[in-house]
Design an enzyme around this catalytic site. Structure first.
Site, mmCIF file in Angstrom:
data_model
loop_
_atom_site.group_PDB
_atom_site.id
_atom_site.type_symbol
_atom_site.label_atom_id
_atom_site.label_comp_id
_atom_site.label_asym_id
_atom_site.label_seq_id
_atom_site.Cartn_x
_atom_site.Cartn_y
_atom_site.Cartn_z
ATOM 1 N N HIS A 1 0.818 -1.207 0.000
ATOM 2 C CA HIS A 1 0.000 0.000 0.000
ATOM 3 C C HIS A 1 0.858 1.267 0.000
ATOM 4 C CE1 HIS A 1 -3.551 2.409 1.002
ATOM 5 N NE2 HIS A 1 -2.797 3.043 1.862
ATOM 6 N N HIS B 1 -10.462 3.032 -0.860
ATOM 7 C CA HIS B 1 -10.603 2.519 0.508
ATOM 8 C C HIS B 1 -11.433 1.250 0.440
ATOM 9 C CE1 HIS B 1 -10.229 3.968 4.899
ATOM 10 N NE2 HIS B 1 -9.046 3.753 4.380
#
Ligand SMILES: Nc1ncnc2c1ncn2[C@@H]1O[C@H](COP(=O)(O)OP(=O)(O)O)[C@@H](O)[C@H]1O
Ligand SMILES: [Mg+2]
Lengths: 749, 226, 81, 81
Positions: free
Chosen positions: A55, A104
């Protein structure tokens, strides 16, 4: 337990650390030891593991993302490019605009409301950190099948979360997407975009320079939220059968974020800030290492001074916590007092937690003992780079050979009519107002266009009427059939949407949602899509200014459709010239711009009527897109068109339905020579739009199209209260409205 | 000299800048007021703007109602100063008991944002004098706690005294009793409503109409005249 | 008819912005001495028939799967006397 | 530190759409036999010092003027054992 200090680590070189549990690979751990010349402390390990996660480090994707820089088109408008919190473009009149789209996804599947809410919160802080006032948000969303019971859990929660957070911040929601496909069943995609505006001189960067300058952490207290979330979420496929793997969920406080925004804008206004960074994924680990590595000196931080919500947190946890609504500023000592006053004014807690040093190291202390001593660049930027193997999947040929052109087409006018109604009522094509009405689109008093228009548009200067327009698009079905073309089709569609609103496309942000990079087939999709997007942006002259990658969107071995979501930003000199989609006046002439071919691969028709996905997606022609955009922009500027709607999924009939319902007027359509009614209505050839031209402008408009070589075909007129396709069928507006607007409330209300 | 109209900013207020703009567009002088200050800077009237003051935590308006600025606003309102509460401002006025009743979660439980038709039922308040009685206007509505409730007796009294100032038309968006969109106190100086007139003051923006401008021209006339 | 109450509170480690906002307001209103406030939900269920073990087990399940989100919330089931 | 709980519920005559939505969803989830659901708020207050009569009186006042809006809500103050 003894504190694992730097000294202790040096003295106990053989101590075993849980590097594996934190998601690091053996060679990565070895590399950390090599960098430090010793074993890391627990706190150092925590920092490296989160910052080197997929990430934060983009380790699988960065070799491909490089192309966005390498192939960047010459563009004077670009003020800040990829690499900062968000890119910045010049929109004229001294204004700069920053925008970015982020994902998200995983958190929103676990806790839809909070996952989506904190997704909005995170992207807003990115924009704020650039020095801009956030002025609007958008939310490209993907869910599983519309009628699946879990979608009934996920969608309302996500929508309420996007709205709950954005509405409370006072940011108008000006657009987005809602797509249903069973490939997203276990992996809904929740992407969020924010756009902000500032004057050129207000641009701020994330760097810590000037020895003696103070490091100030301000905003919410630090709690135990999302600890390890970054590494666990991004490094491994989420598997809901093992609750132990569930990361702690973060809860957002939009009220706190609103205060953070106002407070931050005020300290910017008084020029109190030398550098600034938001706290997002990887929390303080990320903020301190990125600030320090971008600056000239080192940094020293006293972790004891971090205000906590939970006094039992360990230093490692404080470093990894992803508590929301926090920012980190670098402030010269002479400005600290005023900075604190402004924070107090806004009820924002602010604490000096350290300072910029002469050295080159990031040093962190706990109870007076040193627990971190690292070169910050190695944490922030020298994470591993993978050249993951990729290969065109063996099923790709068969998929492309399964041509949608062979699907049975409606045999009678009655059947055609039936399929039209079925199409406009299908969950993907149906009106989304039940969803978008849960978002405030009026707040800030500058919204010119919002849903269901082609692009969202906000005014940024009330005196001159300068405005920006934004659209996001992404079609996973096209990308599955051909990821290179799919990415370009997404770009082309967003570009076309912006132009249809009358704005000139200027720059791109993207969110690349894919499955596991460890699967060579997925990696191939990713490589192809990034190549397609980079080539497309080069061709159209719209640089990629930033974006986000979300990998591991898969359930077991099954990945989602490759889903590159592309956002295009455009500028319009005077929003009074904007073009809406509504056919609002009888007598307007309808023109179809562009060429219509028999293109049904990945189409909405093939999905809705035949539940089919195969063949090749429509053929992209970027020169044509550019020409179409020029015509749409000139038409708007010179007052030649009253309405325009781009053609994309669902084809002409979808666009006409939306424009008629929006304007409350019907249309009489004639199938042009050389086309059959079915292809006319359902084809998804790109590079097309339908425009409504006042009779008085017809000649001027068609002359312009003729002179520039854009096919413009008169296909009918705005008239009555039904959509009629001459010689085929008529559908009263009421019936069309019931079909188009009834679906989503029936599913979710 | 033109009228000075104050707009209060609480932490979490969102539509304060829009309300200030509407005041300016109407030709009055906009004045920012801060929740921590008791002083009202000699304004002639006060607007409590929309938003989520204090996050709408506890109940919408419940925390703001106890701010220093509200002490003065409550005092002054009782002695006749015009006060307009829009959305969150209306909620604050009910929490402060300057207006009767209370605002609850919409009956469908969702935030709703739409162009809302209203009828001006009382064109004699300080904030509605520029409208004709019965005029139908369209202004944006956006809230999640917009359902007006009050005891039957209170509702009857409001109706009898003509204190229902605005009623929803076509569609009751939230289950408000008797379609009430806004009310006034007996004196007509304190008015509250859920929809947002400050978002309907310019062509192009919001609903694209200017139906809301009358609130601000009404107060301008009223305060300059007196 | 019997009444069963389900109290749902955010887990202690989860941020409770509502409770915080209330707590911060109290001193301003002149209420001192409240060290912490947490705000949760209270469900009052009117149950048809006897509230025996089977019924309570069902309500427990209902609370676990529906009334509370156990990712972030804890709950307690109580029979109201 | 002692805990005092304040339960705040809508007055019975006020429509409670949240409770209703819960109740309507129950049969779909396979939970039968719940005749009515009301949803309210629960505040847990951690009190510094002793919870004597004076403290309770203050909390009662706090509930009446602040935690509940008595136009629409009823409340109960309880000392948690
Ligand atoms: N999740 C969402 N949030 C906000 N607006 C949305 C959302 N989904 C769709 N919209 C809006 O609804 C309209 C129609 O969406 P879509 O059909 O995807 O547009 P297009 O095909 O022109 O890209 C657009 O104005 C879009 O911005
Ligand atoms: Mg479009």
């Amino acid at each position: 337990m003894t504190l694992d200090t730097v000294k202790h680590a040096t003295e106990t070189p053989e101590s075993e650390l849980p590097w594996k549990e934190l998601g690091l690979k053996e060679d990565e751990y070895a590399r950390i030891r090599e960098i430090l010349g010793r074993r890391p402390t627990g706190a150092e390990l925590a920092m490296y593991s989160v910052m080197w996660s997929e990430h934060c480090s983009y380790k699988s994707s960065k070799v491909h993302l490089k192309q966005f820089g390498e192939k960047a088109p010459e563009n004077d408008a670009l003020l800040v490019g990829i690499g900062e919190n968000a890119g910045v473009v010049d929109v004229g009149q001294g204004y700069a605009v920053t925008f970015k789209v982020e994902s998200h996804n995983h958190p929103s599947y676990i806790e839809p409301y909070q996952g989506a809410a904190t997704g909005v919160g995170g992207i807003v802080r990115d924009i704020l950190a650039m020095g801009a006032r956030p002025v609007a948000v958008m939310d490209p969303l993907r869910f599983g099948a519309a009628d699946h019971p879990d979608t009934k859990r996920v969608l309302p929660g996500v929508v309420a979360g996007v709205g709950g957070y954005g509405n409370c911040l006072g940011l108008p929601n000006i657009g987005g997407e809602v797509v249903f496909d069973s490939c997203y069943q276990g992996n809904p995609l929740v992407n969020a975009l924010c756009v902000g505006v500032m004057k050129h001189e207000d641009i701020h960067l994330a760097k810590a320079s000037g020895a003696g300058n103070k490091v100030i952490l301000y905003g919410a207290r630090t709690g135990g939220d999302g600890i390890g979330g970054v590494s666990v979420l991004a490094s491994e496929t989420f598997d809901d059968t093992k609750p132990a793997k569930r990361p702690a969920v973060q809860v957002g406080d939009p009220f706190q974020e609103k205060l953070l925004i106002e407070c931050t804008l005020e300290v910017f206004r008084e020029k109190l800030v030398a550098g600034i960074q938001d706290l997002g994924g990887a929390g303080l680990s990320c903020a301190t290492s990125e600030l320090a590595s971008a600056g000239s000196g080192g940094m020293r931080v006293d972790l004891d001074s971090v205000p906590l919500r939970d006094a039992t947190l360990s230093p490692e946890e404080i470093l990894m916590s992803e508590s929301q609504e926090r920012m980190c500023a670098i402030v010269e000592p002479r400005h600290v007092e005023r900075f604190m006053e402004i924070c107090e004014k806004w009820d924002v807690i602010a604490t000096v937690i350290g300072e910029v040093t002469e050295g080159e190291r990031l040093e962190i202390f706990w109870h007076g003992e040193q627990i971190v001593d690292v070169p910050p660049g190695t944490v922030a930027h020298e994470g591993p780079t993978y050249h993951r193997p990729y290969a065109r999947p063996e099923w790709q040929d068969a998929l492309q050979a399964d041509d949608a052109g062979r699907l049975p087409r409606p045999a009678t006018s009655g059947e055609l009519r039936e399929q039209v109604l079925k199409l406009v009522a299908s969950p993907n094509q149906a009106a989304k107002s039940w969803i978008t009405d849960q978002y405030d689109r009026f707040v800030q008093g500058n919204t010119v266009l919002a849903q269901p228009e082609d692009a969202g548009m906000v005014r940024i200067d009330p005196d001159t009427g300068l405005g920006v327009a934004l659209a996001t698009d992404g079609n996973g079905r096209y990308a599955k059939l051909d990821p290179y073309a799919g990415a370009q089709l997404a770009l082309a569609e967003a570009y076309r949407n912006v132009a249809a609103s009358g704005a000139r496309p200027l720059a791109v942000s993207d969110c690349l949602n894919f499955g596991s990079p460890e699967d060579p087939a997925v990696m191939w999709q990713f490589a192809e899509a990034t190549r397609g997007l980079a080539d497309g942006c080069l061709h159209l002259g719209t640089p990629v200014t930033g974006g986000n990658v979300s990998l591991y969107n898969q359930t077991g071995d099954t990945a989602i459709h490759p889903t590159p979501v592309v956002a295009v930003l455009g500028v319009i000199d005077d929003v009074a010239r904007r073009t809406p989609i509504a056919f609002a006046e009888e007598g307007l002439l309808l023109y179809l711009l562009g060429d219509t071919r028999e293109e049904f691969g990945g189409s909405a028709w093939s999905q809705v009527v035949h539940d089919h996905l195969g063949g090749l997606p429509p053929k992209v022609d970027l020169d044509r897109e550019r020409l179409l955009a020029e015509i749409l922009i000139s038409g708007s500027r010179d007052g030649m068109i009253d309405a325009a709607h781009d053609l994309s999924d669902g084809g002409l009939v979808q666009a006409v339905t939306e424009s008629c319902l929006r304007g409350g007027k019907g249309a009489r359509l004639v199938v042009p020579d050389g086309l059959d009614a079915f292809t006319f209505l359902f084809s998804e050839s790109p590079g097309r739009a339908v425009v409504a031209v006042p009779r008085s402008e017809e000649l001027r408009f068609t002359d312009m199209c003729g002179a520039r070589g854009l096919p413009a075909t008169r296909i009918g007129v705005v008239d009555g209260d039904a959509v009629e396709v001459q010689g085929e069928f008529t559908v009263p507006l009421g019936e069309l409205r019931t079909a188009h607007e009834g679906t989503v409330p029936a599913l979710f209300a | 000299m033109t009228a000075r109209i104050g707009v209060v900013t609480f932490p979490g207020t969102l539509d304060d800048r829009d309300a200030l703009r509407a005041v300016r567009l109407a030709g009055a002088e906009p004045v920012s007021l801060w929740h921590r200050d008791k002083g009202l800077k000699q304004v002639d009237a006060v607007v409590l703007a929309g938003g989520f003051s204090y996050g709408d935590y506890l109940r919408a308006g419940a925390i703001s109602r106890f701010s220093p600025v509200m002490e003065t606003v409550i005092d002054q309102a009782r002695s006749g100063m015009p006060v307009l509460g829009i959305c969150n401002g209306f909620q604050i006025l009910t929490e402060a008991h300057l207006l009767p009743g209370a605002m609850l979660r919409n009956n469908h439980l969702h935030f709703i944002c739409r162009d809302q038709k209203l009828r001006v039922e009382n064109a004699e308040t300080a904030w509605t004098a520029e409208y004709e009685q019965g005029r139908e206007i369209s202004v944006p509505l956006k809230n999640v706690d917009g359902r007006y409730v009050a005891a039957e007796r209170v509702l009857d009294e409001l109706e009898a005294e003509g204190r229902v100032a605005f009623r929803y038309l076509d569609l009751n968006p939230n289950g408000s009793l008797r379609d009430i969109a806004g009310i006034t106190n007996a004196e007509g100086n304190v008015v509250g409503l859920m929809p947002h007139p400050e978002h309907a003051v310019e062509p192009l923006i919001g609903t694209g109409g200017t139906d809301g401008l009358g609130f601000f021209t009404s107060i301008l006339k009223k305060t300059v005249a007196t | 008819m019997a009444r069963v109450v389900v109290d749902v509170m955010l887990k202690p480690e989860i941020l409770d912005p509502q409770g915080q906002a209330v707590q911060r307001a109290l001193p301003r209103l002149g209420f001192e001495g409240i060290a912490d406030v947490r705000q949760g939900k209270r469900f009052e269920l009117e149950v048809d028939g006897p509230v025996d073990e089977a019924a309570l087990a069902r309500i427990h399940e209902m609370a676990e799967t529906f009334l509370a989100n156990t990712v972030i919330e804890d709950f307690v089931v109580k029979v109201e006397s």
